[in-house]
Design an enzyme around this catalytic site. Structure first.
Site, PDB file in Angstrom:
ATOM      1  N   LYS A 483       0.841  -1.199   0.000  1.00  0.00           N
ATOM      2  CA  LYS A 483       0.000   0.000   0.000  1.00  0.00           C
ATOM      3  C   LYS A 483       0.875   1.247   0.000  1.00  0.00           C
ATOM      4  CE  LYS A 483      -0.391   0.152   5.062  1.00  0.00           C
ATOM      5  NZ  LYS A 483      -1.303   0.282   6.210  1.00  0.00           N
ATOM      6  N   TYR A 707      14.394  31.899   3.254  1.00  0.00           N
ATOM      7  CA  TYR A 707      13.230  32.749   3.477  1.00  0.00           C
ATOM      8  C   TYR A 707      13.188  33.329   4.899  1.00  0.00           C
ATOM      9  CZ  TYR A 707      11.051  31.274  -0.905  1.00  0.00           C
ATOM     10  OH  TYR A 707      10.767  31.066  -2.236  1.00  0.00           O
TER      11      TYR A 707
END
Length: 809
Positions: A483, A707
Site C-alpha cells: 500500500k 526565506y
C-alpha cells in the site's frame, strides 16, 4: 559439457535412477522461476528457506530431465523420463561438481577476497587485462557458497585466465570456496567492518579469509593491513604501501583540486605518476590494487598509465527505470559477458508489466567460435520479441535467431536511427560493454524527471523478505503490504519481485492501486483495505478481494453482487480487537455469523485483526488480550459458517516478537523495506534518497540564508544548495539544522528554511564540491526522531515526482 553418467561418477557414484545416462548437461539450475528451456539442465534440489524438492514437478514441467536430490521418498512414477542422482548434501554435491570442473582448467585462476571492493577490483582488473587476454570473471557478486559454484560452471579453456570472487560472513565458510576456486594467485582487497558480527576478532576474520589462499603461489595485498604473519607457508607476498620494503611503494597521493587524484609510485627503481578520475578513498585503494596486479603480471609502468586513463566509475547493478511511452528500461550497460547477460535476462523476464520484451545488446570482447555458439544458444532460449545488435562482432547472430533482429555497426548509428524506431509499452534490456557507451541509448529511452532520485535496492528487499520468511514455520502464509506506493518504493516494480519470490498475498490501500498492479501483470491475490461502495465494480472487474469491516459495507456489497448475479465473491473480515479504527466488534460476531450464513454471494477467505502495540513491551498484556480475543472470534465464525478461514493478526513487529500469533498467515509491512524498530534484525534499507549539490558559495558571518532571513550565519561559512525541497517530500520541519544530510560520508546540517524545490546545507567543515552526491537520510530512524515522527511518514511522503531507480544485482 558433461553427460548425466559423467556427473554421476564425479559425485561419487551415489544411489541413482538413470533413464538416459547419455543426456548432455549444459546448464545448472536451482530456481525453477529462472528455467525457460530445461532440456539440458541439471536441477539441484537445494534446501534453504524453501525446500527445492517441492519444486521438482515445476522443473520437470519446464523440460528438466536430470535431478540431484537428497529426499528418499520421491514418487518417481511422476517423472518417467527423469534421471535422479541421490546425495547426502545437495549443495555439497553442486560444489563438488564445480570443483571438478575448475580442476580441468589449467590456466591461471586469480582469487579475490576481502571485506570490501572485491567486485570493483574484479571488474576493473578484467577491463585492464581484456585487451591482452581473454579473461573470464565470475558474474556480478557471485561470491557465496552457491554463487561461486555457479560462476565456475561457465569456466572453459576458451579463456586465458579467470578472476573469481569469494565472500564469507562467518567462520568455516572459506574452506569449501577454496576447494572450488583453487586460486593460483590471490588478491586481498582489505579488512574492514563488513560482516564483523560473524567473527570474534579482527584476527579471526583475517585468518578465515586467508584460507582462500592456502595453496596459492602468490598473494597481492596492502601492507597497511599487516596480514603477512597470517600467510600460509609457501605463499609469497607481493605488497603495495608507503614502506620502502613494499614491492610497490606509494610516494604521494594528492587531490589535484578537481575531480581527479594524482598517485606517484615507485616500482623496480622506476617512478611513475598516474592521474585517476576519482577522489574517494575506496576507489583509490581499489585502483592501487589493480596497478599492483598489473605490475605483478609484468606490465611496464608506461603501459599501465594508458590503461588507467580508460577506467570509469562502475555502477554494477541492474537499473530498472521508467521509460518513455510506458516502457520499462533495464540499464546494464557497464559490462557484457555471458554470465552477466544470463542474470540480466532473468531479471528481464521477471518483469510482468509488459508482454513485449526487447534486448539491446552490444558486441562482447574476445568472442571466439565456441563463445559465439554459446551466445547464440543462450539467445535462442529466450522468448524475445526483438533483438537490437550493436557492433560488427554481433553480425553472426542475425541469421541464427528466430525473432526480429536489427543490426547497427556502432552506437552512434543506433542513436541516429532511434527516431525512426518504435519503443512503446515494452520492457527493454540494455546490455553492453563499456566501450560501446550504451548508457547514451538509455538516456534517450528513459523518461526525463527531477534530478533527485530514490534508489530502490531490490536485492535488499529480497534479503529482508527471506529473513522474515526464514522465521516462519512451514505452512504459514505471507502477505506483503504494498500500500501507499509500497511505502514510497514503487508499485509494480516491487510487486513483480514479490510475485517472483512467491509471496501468498499482496495488500493495497485503495482499489486503484490494485488495478495498476493487475494492469502490470501481477496475478497474485490482492486484498484491498477499507473499500467503499464506489469501487465494487472495480473490485469485481479486476479480481480484487475487499477487506470488509462493517455491516454497512457488507450489506452494500451483498446487494451489489446479487444485482450482478455473482456468487462466492472472496472477502476478508476485519475484527476490531483494540485498534478501534475499523472492523467488526467482538460483540457483533453473532450478527455477522447470521448475515454470512444467509447469503451465498460472498465467500470469506480470511479473518484478520490489527495489533495495536506489538512492538512495545509496555503493552504486552494488551497484545495478549488482542490475540486471545481474535482467536475466540475466529473460532466462533469458523464454527458457525463452516468456512475454513485464513487467520492473520501478526504485523511486522508481531512477526519478530509474537511467534505464537503467526496462525495461518502474517502481514509483512515496513520491515520488508528495511525499517526495524526493534533493532534486533539484520535488515537492509531498501530505499536511499539522494540528491546533488547545485551550487556552493562562501558567505561572511552575519549574512542570512533562506526565506524570512532565519538562517543567520555566526561565522564565515560555505553554504551548499541541494536539489530537494518540501515538494519532494523533504518536510519543512527539517529546516534550521533539524535535518542532517551526508556529503562524502560527512554529516552536515540544514541552514534556514526548507524551500519548495531546494534547501541549503552548511558544508564549512568538510570537503565538498558542486555536483557532489548527497544522501538525504543517512539514518532514517534518527531523521524521523529529529522531527517527532515515524519512518513510515518520511517514506510515504517522498513525492512521486522524485525519480525511482531500481537496482538489482
Amino acid at each position: 559439457m558433461y553427460s548425466v553418467a559423467q556427473i554421476h561418477a564425479i559425485l561419487g557414484r551415489q544411489t541413482d535412477a538413470l533413464v538416459d545416462p547419455t543426456l548432455e548437461i549444459f546448464d545448472l539450475a536451482y530456481d525453477t522461476r529462472k528455467i525457460r528451456h530445461g532440456e539440458h539442465s541439471l536441477f539441484f534440489a537445494l534446501k534453504g528457506i524453501r525446500d527445492g524438492h517441492a519444486f521438482i514437478g515445476d522443473a520437470y514441467q519446464k523440460g528438466v530431465r536430470a535431478f540431484v536430490v537428497s529426499q528418499r521418498d520421491l514418487d518417481l512414477s511422476l517423472y518417467p523420463a527423469g534421471n535422479f542422482i541421490w546425495v547426502k548434501d545437495v549443495l555439497l554435491a553442486l560444489q563438488r561438481l564445480a570443483s571438478y570442473h575448475r580442476a580441468q582448467f589449467k590456466k591461471p585462476v586469480i582469487g579475490i577476497t576481502g571485506s570490501n571492493g572485491k567486485t570493483v577490483v574484479k571488474e576493473w582488473l578484467t577491463q585492464l587485462l581484456q585487451g591482452d587476454k581473454q579473461v573470464y570473471q565470475s558474474p556480478k557478486s557471485y561470491n557465496s557458497q552457491l554463487g561461486v559454484a555457479l560462476a565456475l560452471w561457465n569456466l572453459s579453456d576458451d579463456y586465458d585466465c579467470a578472476i573469481i570472487e569469494a565472500g564469507i560472513s562467518q567462520p568455516g565458510e572459506m574452506a569449501s570456496l577454496e576447494a572450488m576456486i583453487q586460486p593460483d594467485i590471490g588478491i586481498f582487497t582489505n579488512i574492514g567492518t563488513a560482516h564483523a558480527q560473524g567473527f570474534s576478532t579482527k584476527q579471526e576474520k583475517i585468518r578465515e579469509k586467508l584460507q582462500l589462499f592456502i595453496h596459492s603461489s602468490d598473494l597481492l595485498f596492502s601492507s597497511r593491513y599487516d596480514i603477512g604473519p597470517f600467510l600460509s607457508k609457501g605463499v609469497r607476498g607481493f605488497t603495495f604501501g608507503y614502506m620502502s620494503l613494499d614491492d610497490v611503494q606509494i610516494l604521494q597521493i594528492a587531490d589535484d583540486g578537481s575531480l581527479a587524484t594524482t598517485i606517484k609510485l615507485s616500482y623496480a627503481r622506476e617512478v611513475a605518476t598516474f592521474s585517476i578520475p576519482f577522489r574517494d578513498k575506496a576507489s583509490i585503494e581499489n585502483i592501487l590494487i589493480c596497478i599492483t596486479a598489473l605490475l605483478f603480471f609484468g606490465y611496464p609502468l608506461a603501459k599501465i598509465t594508458g590503461k588507467l586513463a580508460k577506467l570509469r566509475p562502475l555502477d554494477m547493478r541492474l537499473q530498472l527505470k521508467k521509460g518513455k511511452n510506458g516502457c520499462s528500461i533495464i540499464d546494464d550497460s557497464y559490462s557484457n559477458d555471458l554470465g552477466s547477460l544470463q542474470i540480466a535476462l532473468d531479471f528481464l523476464f521477471q518483469q510482468q508489466q509488459h508482454s513485449k520484451r526487447t534486448l539491446i545488446l552490444s558486441d562482447m570482447a574476445g568472442l571466439d567460435n565456441k563463445l559465439r555458439q554459446k551466445l547464440l544458444d543462450l539467445l535462442r532460449r529466450q522468448e524475445l520479441d526483438r533483438i537490437i545488435l550493436v557492433g560488427s562482432g554481433t553480425y553472426f547472430l542475425q541469421d541464427g535467431l528466430h525473432t526480429e533482429v536489427l543490426f547497427f555497426k556502432t552506437t552512434d548509428e543506433l542513436l541516429s536511427a532511434m527516431r525512426n524506431l518504435t519503443f512503446e509499452q515494452e520492457s527493454i534490456l540494455i546490455k553492453g560493454s563499456r566501450a560501446f557507451h550504451l548508457e547514451e541509448v538509455s538516456k534517450v529511452l528513459v523518461a526525463k524527471s527531477h534530478e533527485t532520485v530514490l534508489e530502490i535496492n531490490l536485492n535488499a528487499l529480497e534479503h529482508n523478505l527471506q529473513l522474515y520468511r526464514g522465521m516462519l514455520p512451514s505452512g504459514v502464509k505471507l502477505m506483503a503490504m504494498v500500500k501507499a506506493f509500497s511505502y514510497g518504493s514503487g508499485s509494480y516494480e516491487v510487486a513483480n519481485l514479490l510475485q517472483f519470490n512467491k509471496v501468498d498475498y499482496l495488500t493495497v490501500a485503495f482499489a486503484d492501486e490494485g488495478v495498476e498492479l493487475r494492469q502490470s501483470g501481477i496475478t497474485l491475490p490482492i486484498m484491498v483495505l477499507s473499500p467503499d461502495e464506489q469501487v465494487f465494480e472495480t473490485l469485481v472487474a479486476h479480481e480484487l478481494e475487499p477487506e470488509i469491516y462493517s455491516f454497512r459495507i457488507l450489506n452494500a456489497l451483498i446487494a451489489f453482487l446479487r444485482r450482478r448475479h455473482i456468487k462466492h465473491f472472496p472477502i476478508h473480515l476485519k475484527i476490531d480487537t483494540g485498534m478501534h479504527r475499523l472492523g467488526f466488534m467482538p460483540d457483533e460476531m453473532e450478527k455477522l455469523m447470521e448475515a454470512l450464513c444467509h447469503t451465498d454471494t460472498v465467500r470469506p477467505i480470511s479473518i484478520l485483526s490489527h495489533l495495536v502495540a506489538s512492538g512495545n513491551v509496555d503493552h504486552d498484556d494488551f497484545t495478549r488480550h488482542q490475540i486471545a480475543a481474535f482467536r475466540h472470534c475466529a473460532a466462533a465464525l469458523e464454527d458457525a459458517t463452516g468456512f475454513p478461514l485464513i487467520k492473520h493478526i501478526a504485523n511486522t513487529s508481531g512477526i519478530t516478537r509474537w511467534p505464537g500469533a503467526y496462525m495461518d498467515m502474517v502481514r509483512l509491512g515496513i520491515g520488508l523495506y528495511g525499517v526495524d524498530t526493534s533493532h534486533t534484525l539484520d535488515l537492509e534499507l531498501v530505499g536511499t534518497l539522494k540528491t546533488t549539490i547545485t551550487q556552493i558559495k562562501t558567505l561572511p558571518a552575519g549574512e542570512t540564508v533562506g526565506y524570512d532571513r532565519k538562517g543567520i550565519l555566526t561565522r564565515p561559512s560555505r553554504i551548499a544548495t541541494v536539489k530537494i525541497g518540501y515538494a519532494d517530500g523533504y518536510n519543512r520541519r527539517f529546516g534550521h539544522g533539524a535535518g542532517q544530510m551526508a556529503v562524502n560520508g560527512q554529516l552536515v546540517p540544514t541552514v534556514g528554511a526548507i524551500c519548495m524545490d531546494m534547501c541549503m546545507l552548511d558544508v564549512t567543515d568538510i570537503v565538498a564540491h558542486e555536483e557532489d552526491e548527497v544522501l538525504v537520510f543517512p539514518d532514517l530512524l534518527q531523521a524521523a526522531s529529529n522531527i517527532g515522527t515515524i519512518p513510515y511518514e518520511l517514506l510515504v511522503n517522498i513525492s512521486s515526482r522524485v525519480k525511482r531507480v531500481y537496482f538489482y544485482g
